[in-house]
Motif scaffolding. Structure first.
Motif, PDB file in Angstrom:
ATOM      1  N   ASP A 112      -0.172  -1.264  -2.776  1.00 59.37           N
ATOM      2  CA  ASP A 112       1.063  -1.558  -2.051  1.00 59.37           C
ATOM      3  C   ASP A 112       2.140  -0.527  -2.410  1.00 59.37           C
ATOM      4  N   HIS A 113       2.083  -0.044  -3.659  1.00 63.83           N
ATOM      5  CA  HIS A 113       3.086   0.895  -4.169  1.00 63.83           C
ATOM      6  C   HIS A 113       2.870   2.302  -3.623  1.00 63.83           C
ATOM      7  N   SER A 114       1.593   2.753  -3.616  1.00 67.91           N
ATOM      8  CA  SER A 114       1.363   4.173  -3.330  1.00 67.91           C
ATOM      9  C   SER A 114       0.207   4.424  -2.371  1.00 67.91           C
ATOM     10  N   GLY A 115      -0.300   3.358  -1.708  1.00 64.52           N
ATOM     11  CA  GLY A 115      -1.461   3.525  -0.839  1.00 64.52           C
ATOM     12  C   GLY A 115      -1.097   3.982   0.566  1.00 64.52           C
ATOM     13  N   ASP A 116      -2.139   4.140   1.379  1.00 61.87           N
ATOM     14  CA  ASP A 116      -2.000   4.631   2.748  1.00 61.87           C
ATOM     15  C   ASP A 116      -2.210   3.463   3.727  1.00 61.87           C
ATOM     16  N   GLU A 117      -1.227   3.197   4.592  1.00 55.72           N
ATOM     17  CA  GLU A 117      -1.282   2.039   5.481  1.00 55.72           C
ATOM     18  C   GLU A 117      -2.487   2.069   6.411  1.00 55.72           C
ATOM     19  N   ALA A 149      -5.408   3.507   6.013  1.00 55.39           N
ATOM     20  CA  ALA A 149      -6.641   3.226   5.283  1.00 55.39           C
ATOM     21  C   ALA A 149      -6.710   1.757   4.885  1.00 55.39           C
ATOM     22  N   ALA A 150      -5.556   1.161   4.539  1.00 58.80           N
ATOM     23  CA  ALA A 150      -5.535  -0.231   4.089  1.00 58.80           C
ATOM     24  C   ALA A 150      -5.644  -1.206   5.266  1.00 58.80           C
ATOM     25  N   GLY A 151      -5.234  -0.770   6.461  1.00 60.75           N
ATOM     26  CA  GLY A 151      -5.316  -1.634   7.644  1.00 60.75           C
ATOM     27  C   GLY A 151      -4.283  -2.737   7.673  1.00 60.75           C
ATOM     28  N   LYS A 152      -3.232  -2.589   6.875  1.00 58.76           N
ATOM     29  CA  LYS A 152      -2.149  -3.583   6.866  1.00 58.76           C
ATOM     30  C   LYS A 152      -0.874  -2.899   6.397  1.00 58.76           C
ATOM     31  N   ARG A 153       0.242  -3.586   6.577  1.00 59.14           N
ATOM     32  CA  ARG A 153       1.537  -3.059   6.150  1.00 59.14           C
ATOM     33  C   ARG A 153       1.565  -2.983   4.623  1.00 59.14           C
ATOM     34  N   LEU A 154       2.103  -1.890   4.101  1.00 58.19           N
ATOM     35  CA  LEU A 154       2.231  -1.742   2.651  1.00 58.19           C
ATOM     36  C   LEU A 154       3.714  -1.642   2.277  1.00 58.19           C
ATOM     37  N   HIS A 155       3.966  -1.431   0.983  1.00 55.50           N
ATOM     38  CA  HIS A 155       5.338  -1.299   0.454  1.00 55.50           C
ATOM     39  C   HIS A 155       6.181  -2.534   0.742  1.00 55.50           C
ATOM     40  N   LYS A 156       5.510  -3.669   0.985  1.00 58.97           N
ATOM     41  CA  LYS A 156       6.233  -4.903   1.305  1.00 58.97           C
ATOM     42  C   LYS A 156       7.002  -5.402   0.096  1.00 58.97           C
ATOM     43  N   ASP A 157       6.355  -5.348  -1.077  1.00 55.92           N
ATOM     44  CA  ASP A 157       6.960  -5.938  -2.270  1.00 55.92           C
ATOM     45  C   ASP A 157       8.259  -5.226  -2.633  1.00 55.92           C
ATOM     46  N   ALA A 158       8.217  -3.877  -2.601  1.00 59.55           N
ATOM     47  CA  ALA A 158       9.429  -3.123  -2.916  1.00 59.55           C
ATOM     48  C   ALA A 158      10.516  -3.443  -1.896  1.00 59.55           C
TER      49      ALA A 158
END
Lengths: 301, 301
Positions: B232-237, B239-248
């Protein structure tokens, strides 16, 4: 005079069983002293106090036919009530029926919030299976896993939730009496039928011996829905503790809109008479089931 | 060279097991030719294709320690996956985490609508118990009802759903590392732990013999969550297939925000090493469990 006695007996029995179900829920829903207290609070708000507890009452009443220990029947009934409560919480959500009042109180998403309501429903769903799979419900694990299997079926897409889906897609469609019957047999009938079936399973009745009890339950389930439509059509909101006249407002086909009030009332009486006839082979041990059948007919008045 | 072989083995095994779980879901989710088809469509959209199926893979891998028939382990694992899928559908709802993408596809409420999403989640919830209570999952009804009981506990307020509630009330609060660990042990840990526990139950391992496997599962569960935080911190959206950086964005405390990226990565490695050490008494029959542990560590890269 006899009918009056039976009525006060039913009221007494119903509130006695409801108190036992409430006590079971209260036992499982105690605060943990952390952020989950809000979840437990929401669950207690939805499931404890208020509510007719028709389903556990049916399980206890049917249990008397097979001499099932009452506390065990109450536990199985509480599991069924937990499924019913979960479905009420989710059905009341803004994206579903969007109701503000239930059992004379604000709905869970009104009193708390939508996210808490979704989770409170989900947790009642788990509680149902935790209750019914517990050795305290039945000593025979074969019976317990059979109860789990049939409860999951009565609750899922081929039961209650499937009926709710049919109801959602039916909005604005012109359903006929066959389609409304099919919809209601899933939406409310499946769980009411399982309330009686659970007692048959616990009483080790083979499937071929369950026909009269299934007939009773099916008639009761349909009569209950017609009475509900009559209540929605001409009942009093304060007495019902929830919003009424929803179906007419939404342009939904109901038994009353399709048959008219008079014929719907006759049909309800006929179904209750048939339900009681299914119990002809039984004596006093079926009195509570008979009283419930009569109550179903009279609840819209 | 050896590690490479193990990695391609894991990938092969994972996709083989995922295909079996998909086939089980597909069997239960066939259209009925009425208004419920939209519900079945939504359920297939959410649960079939995509998804890592980590939980069924864990059940199959742990099942190898006790020579559990693979198809039975897959059925138990599919039940756990059904709980996981139900929780994803509900957690993605606008009133919960409000996510638009999941497993590289629109979330159920985006592709269909909110009411259908609530019901599709509810029906996966039922499917889980229908699958795990089925005689095809285990011939011994005592084992089946034990599996039901433990699955309900891992899923409800003292498991996954309780963790989600803690997560909801934590927004805007300054949690410390102990509170985040406790939250995650419920929210994601409980179901991952049950994925291994289910194999122990099916293998008739007495509770006192389950300690190393519980240790493995607990370590894996926590490592999985730290890896998720790193992703979530440093991944690629894409590749992950979902929204990231949500927690920050939400100002939520995570293992990464509390420990920093470097220490979080070290902690993850330590947990995976400990997980593998719990399997020291086993030979090749534990290789798949070991490969899963190593995969958990590497999934954020």
């Amino acid at each position: 005079m006899l009918v009056e006695a039976a009525e006060s007996d039913l009221r007494l029995e119903a509130s006695r069983i409801a108190a036992k179900v409430d006590a079971i829920f209260a036992h499982y829903l105690t605060d943990t002293g952390d952020g989950r207290d809000r979840l437990f609070q929401a669950m207690r708000h939805a499931g404890i106090g208020g509510g007719k507890h028709l389903r556990p009452l049916l399980t206890v009443a049917a249990g008397r036919l097979f001499a099932i220990d009452e506390d065990r029947a109450v536990r199985a009934g509480a599991a069924i009530e937990a499924i019913h409560v979960y479905s009420l919480i989710h059905d009341d959500l803004p994206c579903m029926d969007d109701d503000d009042m239930r059992r004379g109180k604000p709905t869970v998403h009104k009193q708390f919030d939508e996210a808490t309501a979704v989770l409170a429903g989900d947790c009642y769903h788990d509680l149902a299976f935790e209750l019914i799979a517990d050795p305290a419900t039945h000593e025979d694990p074969f019976i317990r896993s059979d109860l789990v299997l049939e409860l999951a079926r009565a609750s899922g897409p081929n039961g209650m939730a499937g009926g709710q889906m049919l109801d959602l897609v039916a909005e604005g469609q012109a359903l006929d009496i066959g389609a409304v019957t099919r919809l209601q047999q899933l939406k409310t009938g499946a769980l009411i039928e399982f309330s009686v079936e659970a007692a048959c399973i616990m009483g080790r009745l083979p499937p071929e011996g369950r026909t009269p009890y299934r007939g009773y339950a099916r008639n009761i389930g349909l009569a209950f829905q017609i009475a509900d439509d009559l209540l929605d059509h001409s009942g009093d909101e304060a007495a019902a503790g929830k919003r009424l006249h929803k179906d007419a407002d939404a342009g939904k086909a109901t038994f009353v809109s399709l048959m008219g009030e008079e014929r719907a009332r006759q049909q309800c009486t006929l179904l209750v008479t048939q339900a009681i006839e299914h119990l002809a082979q039984h004596g006093h041990e079926a009195d509570l089931l008979r009283a419930i059948a009569r109550y179903v007919e009279e609840r819209d008045r």
